[in-house]
Structure formats: C-alpha cells, structure tokens
Design a protein around this motif. Structure first.
Motif, PDB file in Angstrom:
ATOM      1  N   GLY A 153      20.236  56.850  31.690  1.00  0.00           N
ATOM      2  CA  GLY A 153      20.676  56.338  30.399  1.00  0.00           C
ATOM      3  C   GLY A 153      22.159  56.594  30.205  1.00  0.00           C
ATOM      4  O   GLY A 153      22.862  56.996  31.136  1.00  0.00           O
ATOM      5  N   PRO A 154      22.666  56.380  29.009  1.00  0.00           N
ATOM      6  CA  PRO A 154      24.087  56.616  28.742  1.00  0.00           C
ATOM      7  C   PRO A 154      24.486  58.059  29.088  1.00  0.00           C
ATOM      8  O   PRO A 154      23.817  59.015  28.700  1.00  0.00           O
ATOM      9  CB  PRO A 154      24.204  56.358  27.235  1.00  0.00           C
ATOM     10  CG  PRO A 154      23.088  55.411  26.927  1.00  0.00           C
ATOM     11  CD  PRO A 154      21.964  55.835  27.825  1.00  0.00           C
ATOM     12  N   GLY A 155      25.575  58.196  29.848  1.00  0.00           N
ATOM     13  CA  GLY A 155      26.067  59.521  30.192  1.00  0.00           C
ATOM     14  C   GLY A 155      25.245  60.244  31.232  1.00  0.00           C
ATOM     15  O   GLY A 155      25.398  61.460  31.399  1.00  0.00           O
ATOM     16  N   GLU A 156      24.390  59.528  31.964  1.00  0.00           N
ATOM     17  CA  GLU A 156      23.526  60.168  32.952  1.00  0.00           C
ATOM     18  C   GLU A 156      23.763  59.613  34.355  1.00  0.00           C
ATOM     19  O   GLU A 156      24.196  58.465  34.524  1.00  0.00           O
ATOM     20  CB  GLU A 156      22.053  59.980  32.587  1.00  0.00           C
ATOM     21  CG  GLU A 156      21.644  60.708  31.315  1.00  0.00           C
ATOM     22  CD  GLU A 156      20.184  60.498  30.963  1.00  0.00           C
ATOM     23  OE1 GLU A 156      19.660  61.298  30.180  1.00  0.00           O
ATOM     24  OE2 GLU A 156      19.573  59.520  31.458  1.00  0.00           O
ATOM     25  N   LEU A 157      23.430  60.433  35.344  1.00  0.00           N
ATOM     26  CA  LEU A 157      23.515  60.062  36.749  1.00  0.00           C
ATOM     27  C   LEU A 157      22.125  60.093  37.368  1.00  0.00           C
ATOM     28  O   LEU A 157      21.352  61.033  37.133  1.00  0.00           O
ATOM     29  CB  LEU A 157      24.405  61.044  37.516  1.00  0.00           C
ATOM     30  CG  LEU A 157      25.813  61.286  36.992  1.00  0.00           C
ATOM     31  CD1 LEU A 157      26.448  62.457  37.742  1.00  0.00           C
ATOM     32  CD2 LEU A 157      26.660  60.029  37.134  1.00  0.00           C
ATOM     33  N   ASN A 170      22.541  70.593  35.804  1.00  0.00           N
ATOM     34  CA  ASN A 170      21.272  70.872  35.125  1.00  0.00           C
ATOM     35  C   ASN A 170      20.539  69.568  34.829  1.00  0.00           C
ATOM     36  O   ASN A 170      20.977  68.801  33.970  1.00  0.00           O
ATOM     37  CB  ASN A 170      21.517  71.627  33.819  1.00  0.00           C
ATOM     38  CG  ASN A 170      22.170  72.970  34.031  1.00  0.00           C
ATOM     39  OD1 ASN A 170      23.355  73.146  33.772  1.00  0.00           O
ATOM     40  ND2 ASN A 170      21.407  73.939  34.499  1.00  0.00           N
ATOM     41  N   PRO A 171      19.451  69.273  35.524  1.00  0.00           N
ATOM     42  CA  PRO A 171      18.756  67.993  35.331  1.00  0.00           C
ATOM     43  C   PRO A 171      18.012  67.922  34.005  1.00  0.00           C
ATOM     44  O   PRO A 171      17.552  68.932  33.476  1.00  0.00           O
ATOM     45  CB  PRO A 171      17.774  67.951  36.512  1.00  0.00           C
ATOM     46  CG  PRO A 171      17.527  69.390  36.844  1.00  0.00           C
ATOM     47  CD  PRO A 171      18.824  70.096  36.575  1.00  0.00           C
ATOM     48  N   VAL A 172      17.898  66.702  33.497  1.00  0.00           N
ATOM     49  CA  VAL A 172      17.100  66.491  32.283  1.00  0.00           C
ATOM     50  C   VAL A 172      15.681  66.072  32.630  1.00  0.00           C
ATOM     51  O   VAL A 172      14.809  66.072  31.756  1.00  0.00           O
ATOM     52  CB  VAL A 172      17.746  65.426  31.366  1.00  0.00           C
ATOM     53  CG1 VAL A 172      19.059  65.935  30.799  1.00  0.00           C
ATOM     54  CG2 VAL A 172      17.942  64.107  32.090  1.00  0.00           C
ATOM     55  N   THR A 173      15.437  65.725  33.876  1.00  0.00           N
ATOM     56  CA  THR A 173      14.090  65.315  34.281  1.00  0.00           C
ATOM     57  C   THR A 173      13.575  66.171  35.435  1.00  0.00           C
ATOM     58  O   THR A 173      12.782  65.718  36.247  1.00  0.00           O
ATOM     59  CB  THR A 173      14.073  63.823  34.690  1.00  0.00           C
ATOM     60  OG1 THR A 173      15.135  63.573  35.632  1.00  0.00           O
ATOM     61  CG2 THR A 173      14.267  62.927  33.480  1.00  0.00           C
ATOM     62  N   GLY A 174      13.994  67.427  35.499  1.00  0.00           N
ATOM     63  CA  GLY A 174      13.454  68.366  36.475  1.00  0.00           C
ATOM     64  C   GLY A 174      14.081  68.251  37.847  1.00  0.00           C
ATOM     65  O   GLY A 174      14.416  67.155  38.313  1.00  0.00           O
ATOM     66  N   GLY A 175      14.235  69.394  38.500  1.00  0.00           N
ATOM     67  CA  GLY A 175      14.893  69.425  39.797  1.00  0.00           C
ATOM     68  C   GLY A 175      13.962  69.416  40.991  1.00  0.00           C
ATOM     69  O   GLY A 175      14.383  69.065  42.097  1.00  0.00           O
ATOM     70  N   THR A 191      16.247  62.718  40.379  1.00  0.00           N
ATOM     71  CA  THR A 191      16.280  63.227  39.014  1.00  0.00           C
ATOM     72  C   THR A 191      17.493  62.664  38.295  1.00  0.00           C
ATOM     73  O   THR A 191      18.320  61.953  38.893  1.00  0.00           O
ATOM     74  CB  THR A 191      16.298  64.767  38.995  1.00  0.00           C
ATOM     75  OG1 THR A 191      16.031  65.224  37.667  1.00  0.00           O
ATOM     76  CG2 THR A 191      17.641  65.317  39.461  1.00  0.00           C
ATOM     77  N   LEU A 192      17.597  62.977  37.014  1.00  0.00           N
ATOM     78  CA  LEU A 192      18.733  62.558  36.207  1.00  0.00           C
ATOM     79  C   LEU A 192      19.552  63.775  35.816  1.00  0.00           C
ATOM     80  O   LEU A 192      19.012  64.787  35.362  1.00  0.00           O
ATOM     81  CB  LEU A 192      18.264  61.838  34.938  1.00  0.00           C
ATOM     82  CG  LEU A 192      17.434  60.573  35.128  1.00  0.00           C
ATOM     83  CD1 LEU A 192      16.994  60.024  33.773  1.00  0.00           C
ATOM     84  CD2 LEU A 192      18.215  59.511  35.905  1.00  0.00           C
ATOM     85  N   LEU A 193      20.874  63.670  35.991  1.00  0.00           N
ATOM     86  CA  LEU A 193      21.781  64.731  35.582  1.00  0.00           C
ATOM     87  C   LEU A 193      22.714  64.199  34.505  1.00  0.00           C
ATOM     88  O   LEU A 193      23.344  63.150  34.698  1.00  0.00           O
ATOM     89  CB  LEU A 193      22.626  65.230  36.756  1.00  0.00           C
ATOM     90  CG  LEU A 193      21.936  65.965  37.900  1.00  0.00           C
ATOM     91  CD1 LEU A 193      22.970  66.392  38.937  1.00  0.00           C
ATOM     92  CD2 LEU A 193      21.195  67.182  37.394  1.00  0.00           C
ATOM     93  N   PRO A 194      22.833  64.879  33.366  1.00  0.00           N
ATOM     94  CA  PRO A 194      23.808  64.470  32.357  1.00  0.00           C
ATOM     95  C   PRO A 194      25.204  64.891  32.796  1.00  0.00           C
ATOM     96  O   PRO A 194      25.403  66.017  33.262  1.00  0.00           O
ATOM     97  CB  PRO A 194      23.358  65.238  31.100  1.00  0.00           C
ATOM     98  CG  PRO A 194      22.625  66.425  31.625  1.00  0.00           C
ATOM     99  CD  PRO A 194      22.017  66.030  32.934  1.00  0.00           C
ATOM    100  N   VAL A 195      26.179  64.005  32.645  1.00  0.00           N
ATOM    101  CA  VAL A 195      27.520  64.311  33.142  1.00  0.00           C
ATOM    102  C   VAL A 195      28.121  65.523  32.443  1.00  0.00           C
ATOM    103  O   VAL A 195      28.998  66.199  33.002  1.00  0.00           O
ATOM    104  CB  VAL A 195      28.454  63.099  33.012  1.00  0.00           C
ATOM    105  CG1 VAL A 195      27.983  61.968  33.905  1.00  0.00           C
ATOM    106  CG2 VAL A 195      28.569  62.632  31.568  1.00  0.00           C
ATOM    107  N   ALA A 196      27.660  65.838  31.233  1.00  0.00           N
ATOM    108  CA  ALA A 196      28.214  66.978  30.498  1.00  0.00           C
ATOM    109  C   ALA A 196      27.958  68.298  31.203  1.00  0.00           C
ATOM    110  O   ALA A 196      28.715  69.257  31.027  1.00  0.00           O
ATOM    111  CB  ALA A 196      27.634  67.028  29.083  1.00  0.00           C
ATOM    112  N   VAL A 197      26.886  68.365  31.992  1.00  0.00           N
ATOM    113  CA  VAL A 197      26.561  69.604  32.717  1.00  0.00           C
ATOM    114  C   VAL A 197      26.400  69.301  34.208  1.00  0.00           C
ATOM    115  O   VAL A 197      25.479  69.779  34.865  1.00  0.00           O
ATOM    116  CB  VAL A 197      25.310  70.299  32.150  1.00  0.00           C
ATOM    117  CG1 VAL A 197      25.644  71.009  30.859  1.00  0.00           C
ATOM    118  CG2 VAL A 197      24.157  69.321  31.960  1.00  0.00           C
TER     119      VAL A 197
END
Length: 305
Positions: A27-31, A92-97, A102-108
């Motif tokens: 989503g927005p801001g995610e990898l 730090n993934p938002v959908t588990g490592g 997985t998805l990583l937010p660019v902020a972390v």
C-alpha cells in the motif's frame, strides 16, 4: 502461492502452522520484499499468546509471525521514494517476517549495506535497535557502571557492546552457562537467580549508576533498589519498571536508528552474534528455541532466495 508461518488463534505452539497465502500487495509507503532472513524474538511468541503492542491493533488471523526481516525489494507502493525494485533492505514488517514475502513500511526500513549479510541485517530492527535506543536513553558516561540484566540475550548482548563502546563498565547478569559468552562481550558476569542483588554489589563495590533491564519480574525487583529510579529503564518488565519509579525504553522506531546500527555492525563496533539458523520449514523449532528462554545471542530463520 508464497509460504508463511502463522498462528491461527491465540495460544501455545499448537496454534502455529506453515501455510500458503496470497502475495501481499504494497500500500502507500510500503515495500513488497522477498524475505531472505527473519530474526526471531521473544515478542513473537508473546504476540501469539495474545499480547498487543501499545497503540497497535490485534492482527486478524491467521497472523504471520516475525517482527524483523531483511530481503530484496520486489515492488513499491504508491508514494514511495528512495527505494526501488532490487534494493536490499531490512526493517520491521507489517505482515510478519516468517514468510517468503512480506511488506515493510519505508518509515522503519533501511538500505542494507553491501558489507552486511541478510542474516546479520535481519537481527537489527528489534534487538539491536532496542539496545541502541536504551543505551542512548541512559546516556552512560565514560567510566560509569551500567547493569544489564539478561545480558546473554539478543538485546542484552547488543546493549553490552554499545555501552562498552560508550566507555562504560558493564555488569551483565545471565545464567552460569552464559558466563563465557557475557565476558566475551566485555561485561563482568554476575549469575542470575536468588541473591542476585548481593552478587551485583560484590561485583560493583562502588555502586551502579544505571540499570538497563531486559528480564523484569523478580530480577528487576531485586536489583531496582541499587539505583536512583530515574536511572532505571526496562524493555523486559516495562509496567513493573514504571511501578518502581523507572521508565520503559523509549523506542524511536525509525529508519535513522536502523541505519545507525547497520553502520555500527559494518564498522565492527557491534557484533550480531547469530548463534543458530533455521529454514522457514523449521520456523516452529526456531521459535521454540527462543521461547525456552535459554538461548544466547540471536536466532534467525533463513529463507531461500
């Protein structure tokens, strides 16, 4: 379909399973990241048992385990800047490592230095970053004495090294079988268990200037009177630390800290001490090893690329 190691409800190991799941969509801001390695932490089994991080919402089931990961960017969400497909990253993934993707937010999320392996990078977002935040919060002066409880674990071993780098003398508590390991980090080992406060006093006859607690419980209650409460912080027993007049570790949770700890590893200031690795198919065994409470250093799940 990509595989992930999940828990299907709150409970013990019996609720865990390796499953197929849909490819995550950034989503927005995610990898979208193809995971190469995922660190294993005590918070993982605590979340499975029902713990909810302050300020967070409970994940819907099945929930993927894992709070830190390193891998290769496969896709970017809307509004993402500074990252591109093919970049090697950790965060730090938002959908588990514990997953193939997985998805990583660019902020972390930080770019992984080329000199840093995926396995080493995967243990930095939780353990090393917590240690970095805590040591920075304490601000040990050169020549001061810091007590680190649980010095043989992932956060503790990093905290010892960072405090030593700052010029502090470190007393590290751990079980007797971790004595050599704790001493190899540059700390004075004090055996954990009944009578710990007396042993700490003997090891530091001039007193303790601050405590970085990673254990909580009876250990924290025993050693807390050794310092001014304002010089006590905890990541292992946060509510108890506050009750005793201390504070929880103030987590920054941003990419700046991740970049800083990555640089410290590259420079040789911080060693990650990954002691065991497991394939994704054996993620349950990796989590059992951490859940036992007897591991030293860090355990990593490696995902084939």
């Amino acid at each position: 379909m990509p595989k992930a190691y999940v828990f299907t409800r709150n409970g013990g190991p019996e609720v865990e399973a390796l499953v197929d799941r849909d490819m995550p969509v950034p989503g927005p801001g995610e990898l979208l990241v193809a995971v190469r390695a995922a660190g294993v932490n005590p918070v993982d089994w605590k979340l499975r048992r029902g713990y909810v991080r302050p300020g967070s919402e409970r994940q819907p089931f099945p929930a993927v385990l894992g709070s830190e990961a390193a891998g290769v960017v496969e896709g970017v969400g809307p509004g993402v800047e500074g990252f591109a497909v093919g970049d090697e990253v950790f965060g730090n993934p938002v959908t588990g490592g514990y997953a193939e993707y997985t998805l990583l937010p660019v902020a972390v999320t930080a770019h992984k230095p080329a000199e840093l392996s995926f396995t080493d990078a995967a243990v930095l977002p939780v353990a090393a970053a917590t240690a970095y935040d805590g040591v920075r919060q304490i601000g040990p002066a050169p020549g001061s004495t810091l007590l680190v409880t649980g010095a043989g674990g992932g956060v503790g071993s990093a905290a010892v090294q960072l405090a030593r780098h700052a010029g502090a003398r470190v007393i590290g508590t751990a079980s007797a079988d971790k004595k050599d390991y704790v001493e190899s980090l540059g700390a004075v080992h004090v055996e954990s268990g009944d009578g710990i406060a007396g042993r700490v006093r003997a090891a530091a006859p001039d007193g303790i200037d601050a405590i970085f607690d990673l254990v909580g419980g009876d250990t924290l209650r025993a050693v807390a009177p050794l310092v001014d409460p304002a010089r006590l912080i905890s990541a292992g027993g946060k509510p108890l630390a506050v009750e005793l007049g201390g504070a929880a570790v103030a987590r920054a949770r941003d990419a700046v800290v991740l970049e800083a700890v990555g640089d410290l590893v590259v420079r040789g200031v911080l060693r990650t001490h990954v002691t065991r690795t497991f394939p994704l198919a054996d993620a349950g065994a990796a989590l059992r090893a951490v859940e036992s409470g007897h591991t030293r250093g860090k355990i990593v799940i490696e995902v084939a690329g």
